[in-house]
Design a protein around this motif. Structure first.
Motif, PDB file in Angstrom:
ATOM      1  N   PHE A  12       8.590  16.091  30.634  1.00  0.00           N
ATOM      2  CA  PHE A  12       8.887  17.502  30.879  1.00  0.00           C
ATOM      3  C   PHE A  12       8.063  18.411  29.975  1.00  0.00           C
ATOM      4  O   PHE A  12       7.620  19.485  30.396  1.00  0.00           O
ATOM      5  N   GLY A  13       7.874  18.024  28.720  1.00  0.00           N
ATOM      6  CA  GLY A  13       7.066  18.830  27.805  1.00  0.00           C
ATOM      7  C   GLY A  13       5.624  18.922  28.270  1.00  0.00           C
ATOM      8  O   GLY A  13       5.037  20.012  28.312  1.00  0.00           O
ATOM      9  N   GLY A  14       5.044  17.789  28.626  1.00  0.00           N
ATOM     10  CA  GLY A  14       3.671  17.788  29.119  1.00  0.00           C
ATOM     11  C   GLY A  14       3.523  18.575  30.410  1.00  0.00           C
ATOM     12  O   GLY A  14       2.559  19.339  30.581  1.00  0.00           O
ATOM     13  N   LEU A  15       4.475  18.392  31.319  1.00  0.00           N
ATOM     14  CA  LEU A  15       4.442  19.150  32.574  1.00  0.00           C
ATOM     15  C   LEU A  15       4.557  20.649  32.325  1.00  0.00           C
ATOM     16  O   LEU A  15       3.935  21.451  33.029  1.00  0.00           O
ATOM     17  N   SER A  16       5.336  21.023  31.325  1.00  0.00           N
ATOM     18  CA  SER A  16       5.493  22.435  31.004  1.00  0.00           C
ATOM     19  C   SER A  16       4.162  23.049  30.584  1.00  0.00           C
ATOM     20  O   SER A  16       3.824  24.165  30.992  1.00  0.00           O
ATOM     21  N   VAL A  17       3.402  22.322  29.784  1.00  0.00           N
ATOM     22  CA  VAL A  17       2.081  22.811  29.379  1.00  0.00           C
ATOM     23  C   VAL A  17       1.176  22.944  30.604  1.00  0.00           C
ATOM     24  O   VAL A  17       0.509  23.971  30.794  1.00  0.00           O
ATOM     25  N   GLY A  18       1.180  21.923  31.453  1.00  0.00           N
ATOM     26  CA  GLY A  18       0.353  21.964  32.658  1.00  0.00           C
ATOM     27  C   GLY A  18       0.752  23.076  33.607  1.00  0.00           C
ATOM     28  O   GLY A  18      -0.101  23.805  34.135  1.00  0.00           O
ATOM     29  N   VAL A  19       2.053  23.217  33.833  1.00  0.00           N
ATOM     30  CA  VAL A  19       2.555  24.261  34.731  1.00  0.00           C
ATOM     31  C   VAL A  19       2.245  25.641  34.163  1.00  0.00           C
ATOM     32  O   VAL A  19       1.832  26.550  34.893  1.00  0.00           O
ATOM     33  N   TYR A  45      11.337  28.039  29.658  1.00  0.00           N
ATOM     34  CA  TYR A  45      12.628  27.369  29.520  1.00  0.00           C
ATOM     35  C   TYR A  45      12.502  25.858  29.679  1.00  0.00           C
ATOM     36  O   TYR A  45      13.255  25.104  29.071  1.00  0.00           O
ATOM     37  N   GLN A  46      11.539  25.421  30.481  1.00  0.00           N
ATOM     38  CA  GLN A  46      11.299  23.985  30.591  1.00  0.00           C
ATOM     39  C   GLN A  46      10.864  23.430  29.235  1.00  0.00           C
ATOM     40  O   GLN A  46      11.349  22.380  28.814  1.00  0.00           O
ATOM     41  N   MET A  47       9.969  24.123  28.548  1.00  0.00           N
ATOM     42  CA  MET A  47       9.509  23.634  27.237  1.00  0.00           C
ATOM     43  C   MET A  47      10.642  23.682  26.215  1.00  0.00           C
ATOM     44  O   MET A  47      10.828  22.736  25.452  1.00  0.00           O
ATOM     45  N   TYR A  48      11.391  24.781  26.172  1.00  0.00           N
ATOM     46  CA  TYR A  48      12.498  24.870  25.220  1.00  0.00           C
ATOM     47  C   TYR A  48      13.431  23.671  25.374  1.00  0.00           C
ATOM     48  O   TYR A  48      13.851  23.066  24.396  1.00  0.00           O
ATOM     49  N   HIS A  49      13.747  23.362  26.618  1.00  0.00           N
ATOM     50  CA  HIS A  49      14.742  22.326  26.853  1.00  0.00           C
ATOM     51  C   HIS A  49      14.153  20.918  26.834  1.00  0.00           C
ATOM     52  O   HIS A  49      14.883  19.956  26.607  1.00  0.00           O
ATOM     53  N   GLY A  82      19.413  20.897  33.944  1.00  0.00           N
ATOM     54  CA  GLY A  82      19.070  22.311  33.793  1.00  0.00           C
ATOM     55  C   GLY A  82      17.595  22.578  34.049  1.00  0.00           C
ATOM     56  O   GLY A  82      17.241  23.545  34.726  1.00  0.00           O
ATOM     57  N   ILE A  83      16.734  21.728  33.502  1.00  0.00           N
ATOM     58  CA  ILE A  83      15.294  21.893  33.740  1.00  0.00           C
ATOM     59  C   ILE A  83      14.993  21.797  35.226  1.00  0.00           C
ATOM     60  O   ILE A  83      14.266  22.633  35.780  1.00  0.00           O
ATOM     61  N   LEU A  84      15.530  20.779  35.859  1.00  0.00           N
ATOM     62  CA  LEU A  84      15.244  20.583  37.280  1.00  0.00           C
ATOM     63  C   LEU A  84      15.716  21.769  38.124  1.00  0.00           C
ATOM     64  O   LEU A  84      14.986  22.246  38.992  1.00  0.00           O
ATOM     65  N   ILE A  85      16.937  22.225  37.870  1.00  0.00           N
ATOM     66  CA  ILE A  85      17.493  23.291  38.708  1.00  0.00           C
ATOM     67  C   ILE A  85      16.980  24.668  38.286  1.00  0.00           C
ATOM     68  O   ILE A  85      16.513  25.447  39.123  1.00  0.00           O
ATOM     69  N   PHE A  86      17.064  24.986  36.998  1.00  0.00           N
ATOM     70  CA  PHE A  86      16.675  26.325  36.532  1.00  0.00           C
ATOM     71  C   PHE A  86      15.175  26.543  36.702  1.00  0.00           C
ATOM     72  O   PHE A  86      14.744  27.435  37.435  1.00  0.00           O
ATOM     73  N   SER A  87      14.389  25.710  36.032  1.00  0.00           N
ATOM     74  CA  SER A  87      12.939  25.899  36.106  1.00  0.00           C
ATOM     75  C   SER A  87      12.424  25.628  37.512  1.00  0.00           C
ATOM     76  O   SER A  87      11.587  26.371  38.027  1.00  0.00           O
ATOM     77  N   ALA A 110      23.740  27.270  33.698  1.00  0.00           N
ATOM     78  CA  ALA A 110      25.038  26.733  33.282  1.00  0.00           C
ATOM     79  C   ALA A 110      24.881  25.323  32.709  1.00  0.00           C
ATOM     80  O   ALA A 110      25.553  24.967  31.727  1.00  0.00           O
ATOM     81  N   ALA A 111      23.991  24.534  33.296  1.00  0.00           N
ATOM     82  CA  ALA A 111      23.731  23.191  32.758  1.00  0.00           C
ATOM     83  C   ALA A 111      23.124  23.288  31.358  1.00  0.00           C
ATOM     84  O   ALA A 111      23.477  22.505  30.464  1.00  0.00           O
ATOM     85  N   PHE A 112      22.210  24.241  31.147  1.00  0.00           N
ATOM     86  CA  PHE A 112      21.652  24.439  29.805  1.00  0.00           C
ATOM     87  C   PHE A 112      22.759  24.778  28.803  1.00  0.00           C
ATOM     88  O   PHE A 112      22.825  24.215  27.710  1.00  0.00           O
ATOM     89  N   ILE A 113      23.618  25.708  29.181  1.00  0.00           N
ATOM     90  CA  ILE A 113      24.710  26.117  28.293  1.00  0.00           C
ATOM     91  C   ILE A 113      25.633  24.933  28.005  1.00  0.00           C
ATOM     92  O   ILE A 113      26.043  24.722  26.859  1.00  0.00           O
TER      93      ILE A 113
END
Length: 127
Positions: A12-19, A45-49, A82-87, A110-113
């Motif tokens: 997810f971190g690597g994908l966040s950089v790419g995205v 938010y993907q990177m944060y999480h 949360g990453i999958l749904i929110f981002s 809500a999943a993040f929270i």
């Protein structure tokens, strides 16, 4: 679970950089300013999480897999969901312009929270 969460956090971190790079360069001329903001929010938010999931993975690994608190495991799953749904919904919304997609974004929030709450419970239960 620690190894699994660690691998997913790295992905997810690597994908966040790419995205994020894709949004900043390839989409800059194709999306409206508002759609680009939405896309960038998803990447941020993907990177944060992803980092939060990394923390969870490291906490599980240092406590020993067999002693991992259920709250830590719940935190990890909630951060992933949360990453999958929110981002994911923000990416889809910004790329398609279909406004109804934004209706599921709060479920990811809500999943993040819930993930942060589970992490707090794990911290309070740590002996």
């Amino acid at each position: 679970m620690g190894q699994f969460f660690l691998a997913i956090a790295a992905i997810f971190g690597g994908l966040s950089v790419g995205v994020g790079a894709f949004g900043a360069h390839a989409l800059k001329e194709k999306l409206t300013e508002r759609s680009l903001e939405i896309f960038e929010t998803g990447a941020r938010y993907q990177m944060y999480h992803a980092l939060a999931l990394l923390l969870v993975a490291l906490l599980i690994r240092t406590s020993g897999e067999e002693f991992a608190q259920p709250a830590l495991i719940a935190a990890g799953w909630n951060f992933m969901i949360g990453i999958l749904i929110f981002s994911g919904s923000l990416y889809a919304l910004s790329l398609t312009g279909i406004k109804v997609i934004g209706a599921i974004t709060p479920l990811g929030g809500a999943a993040f929270i819930a993930g942060w709450g589970a992490l707090a419970i794990a911290a309070l239960n740590n002996k």
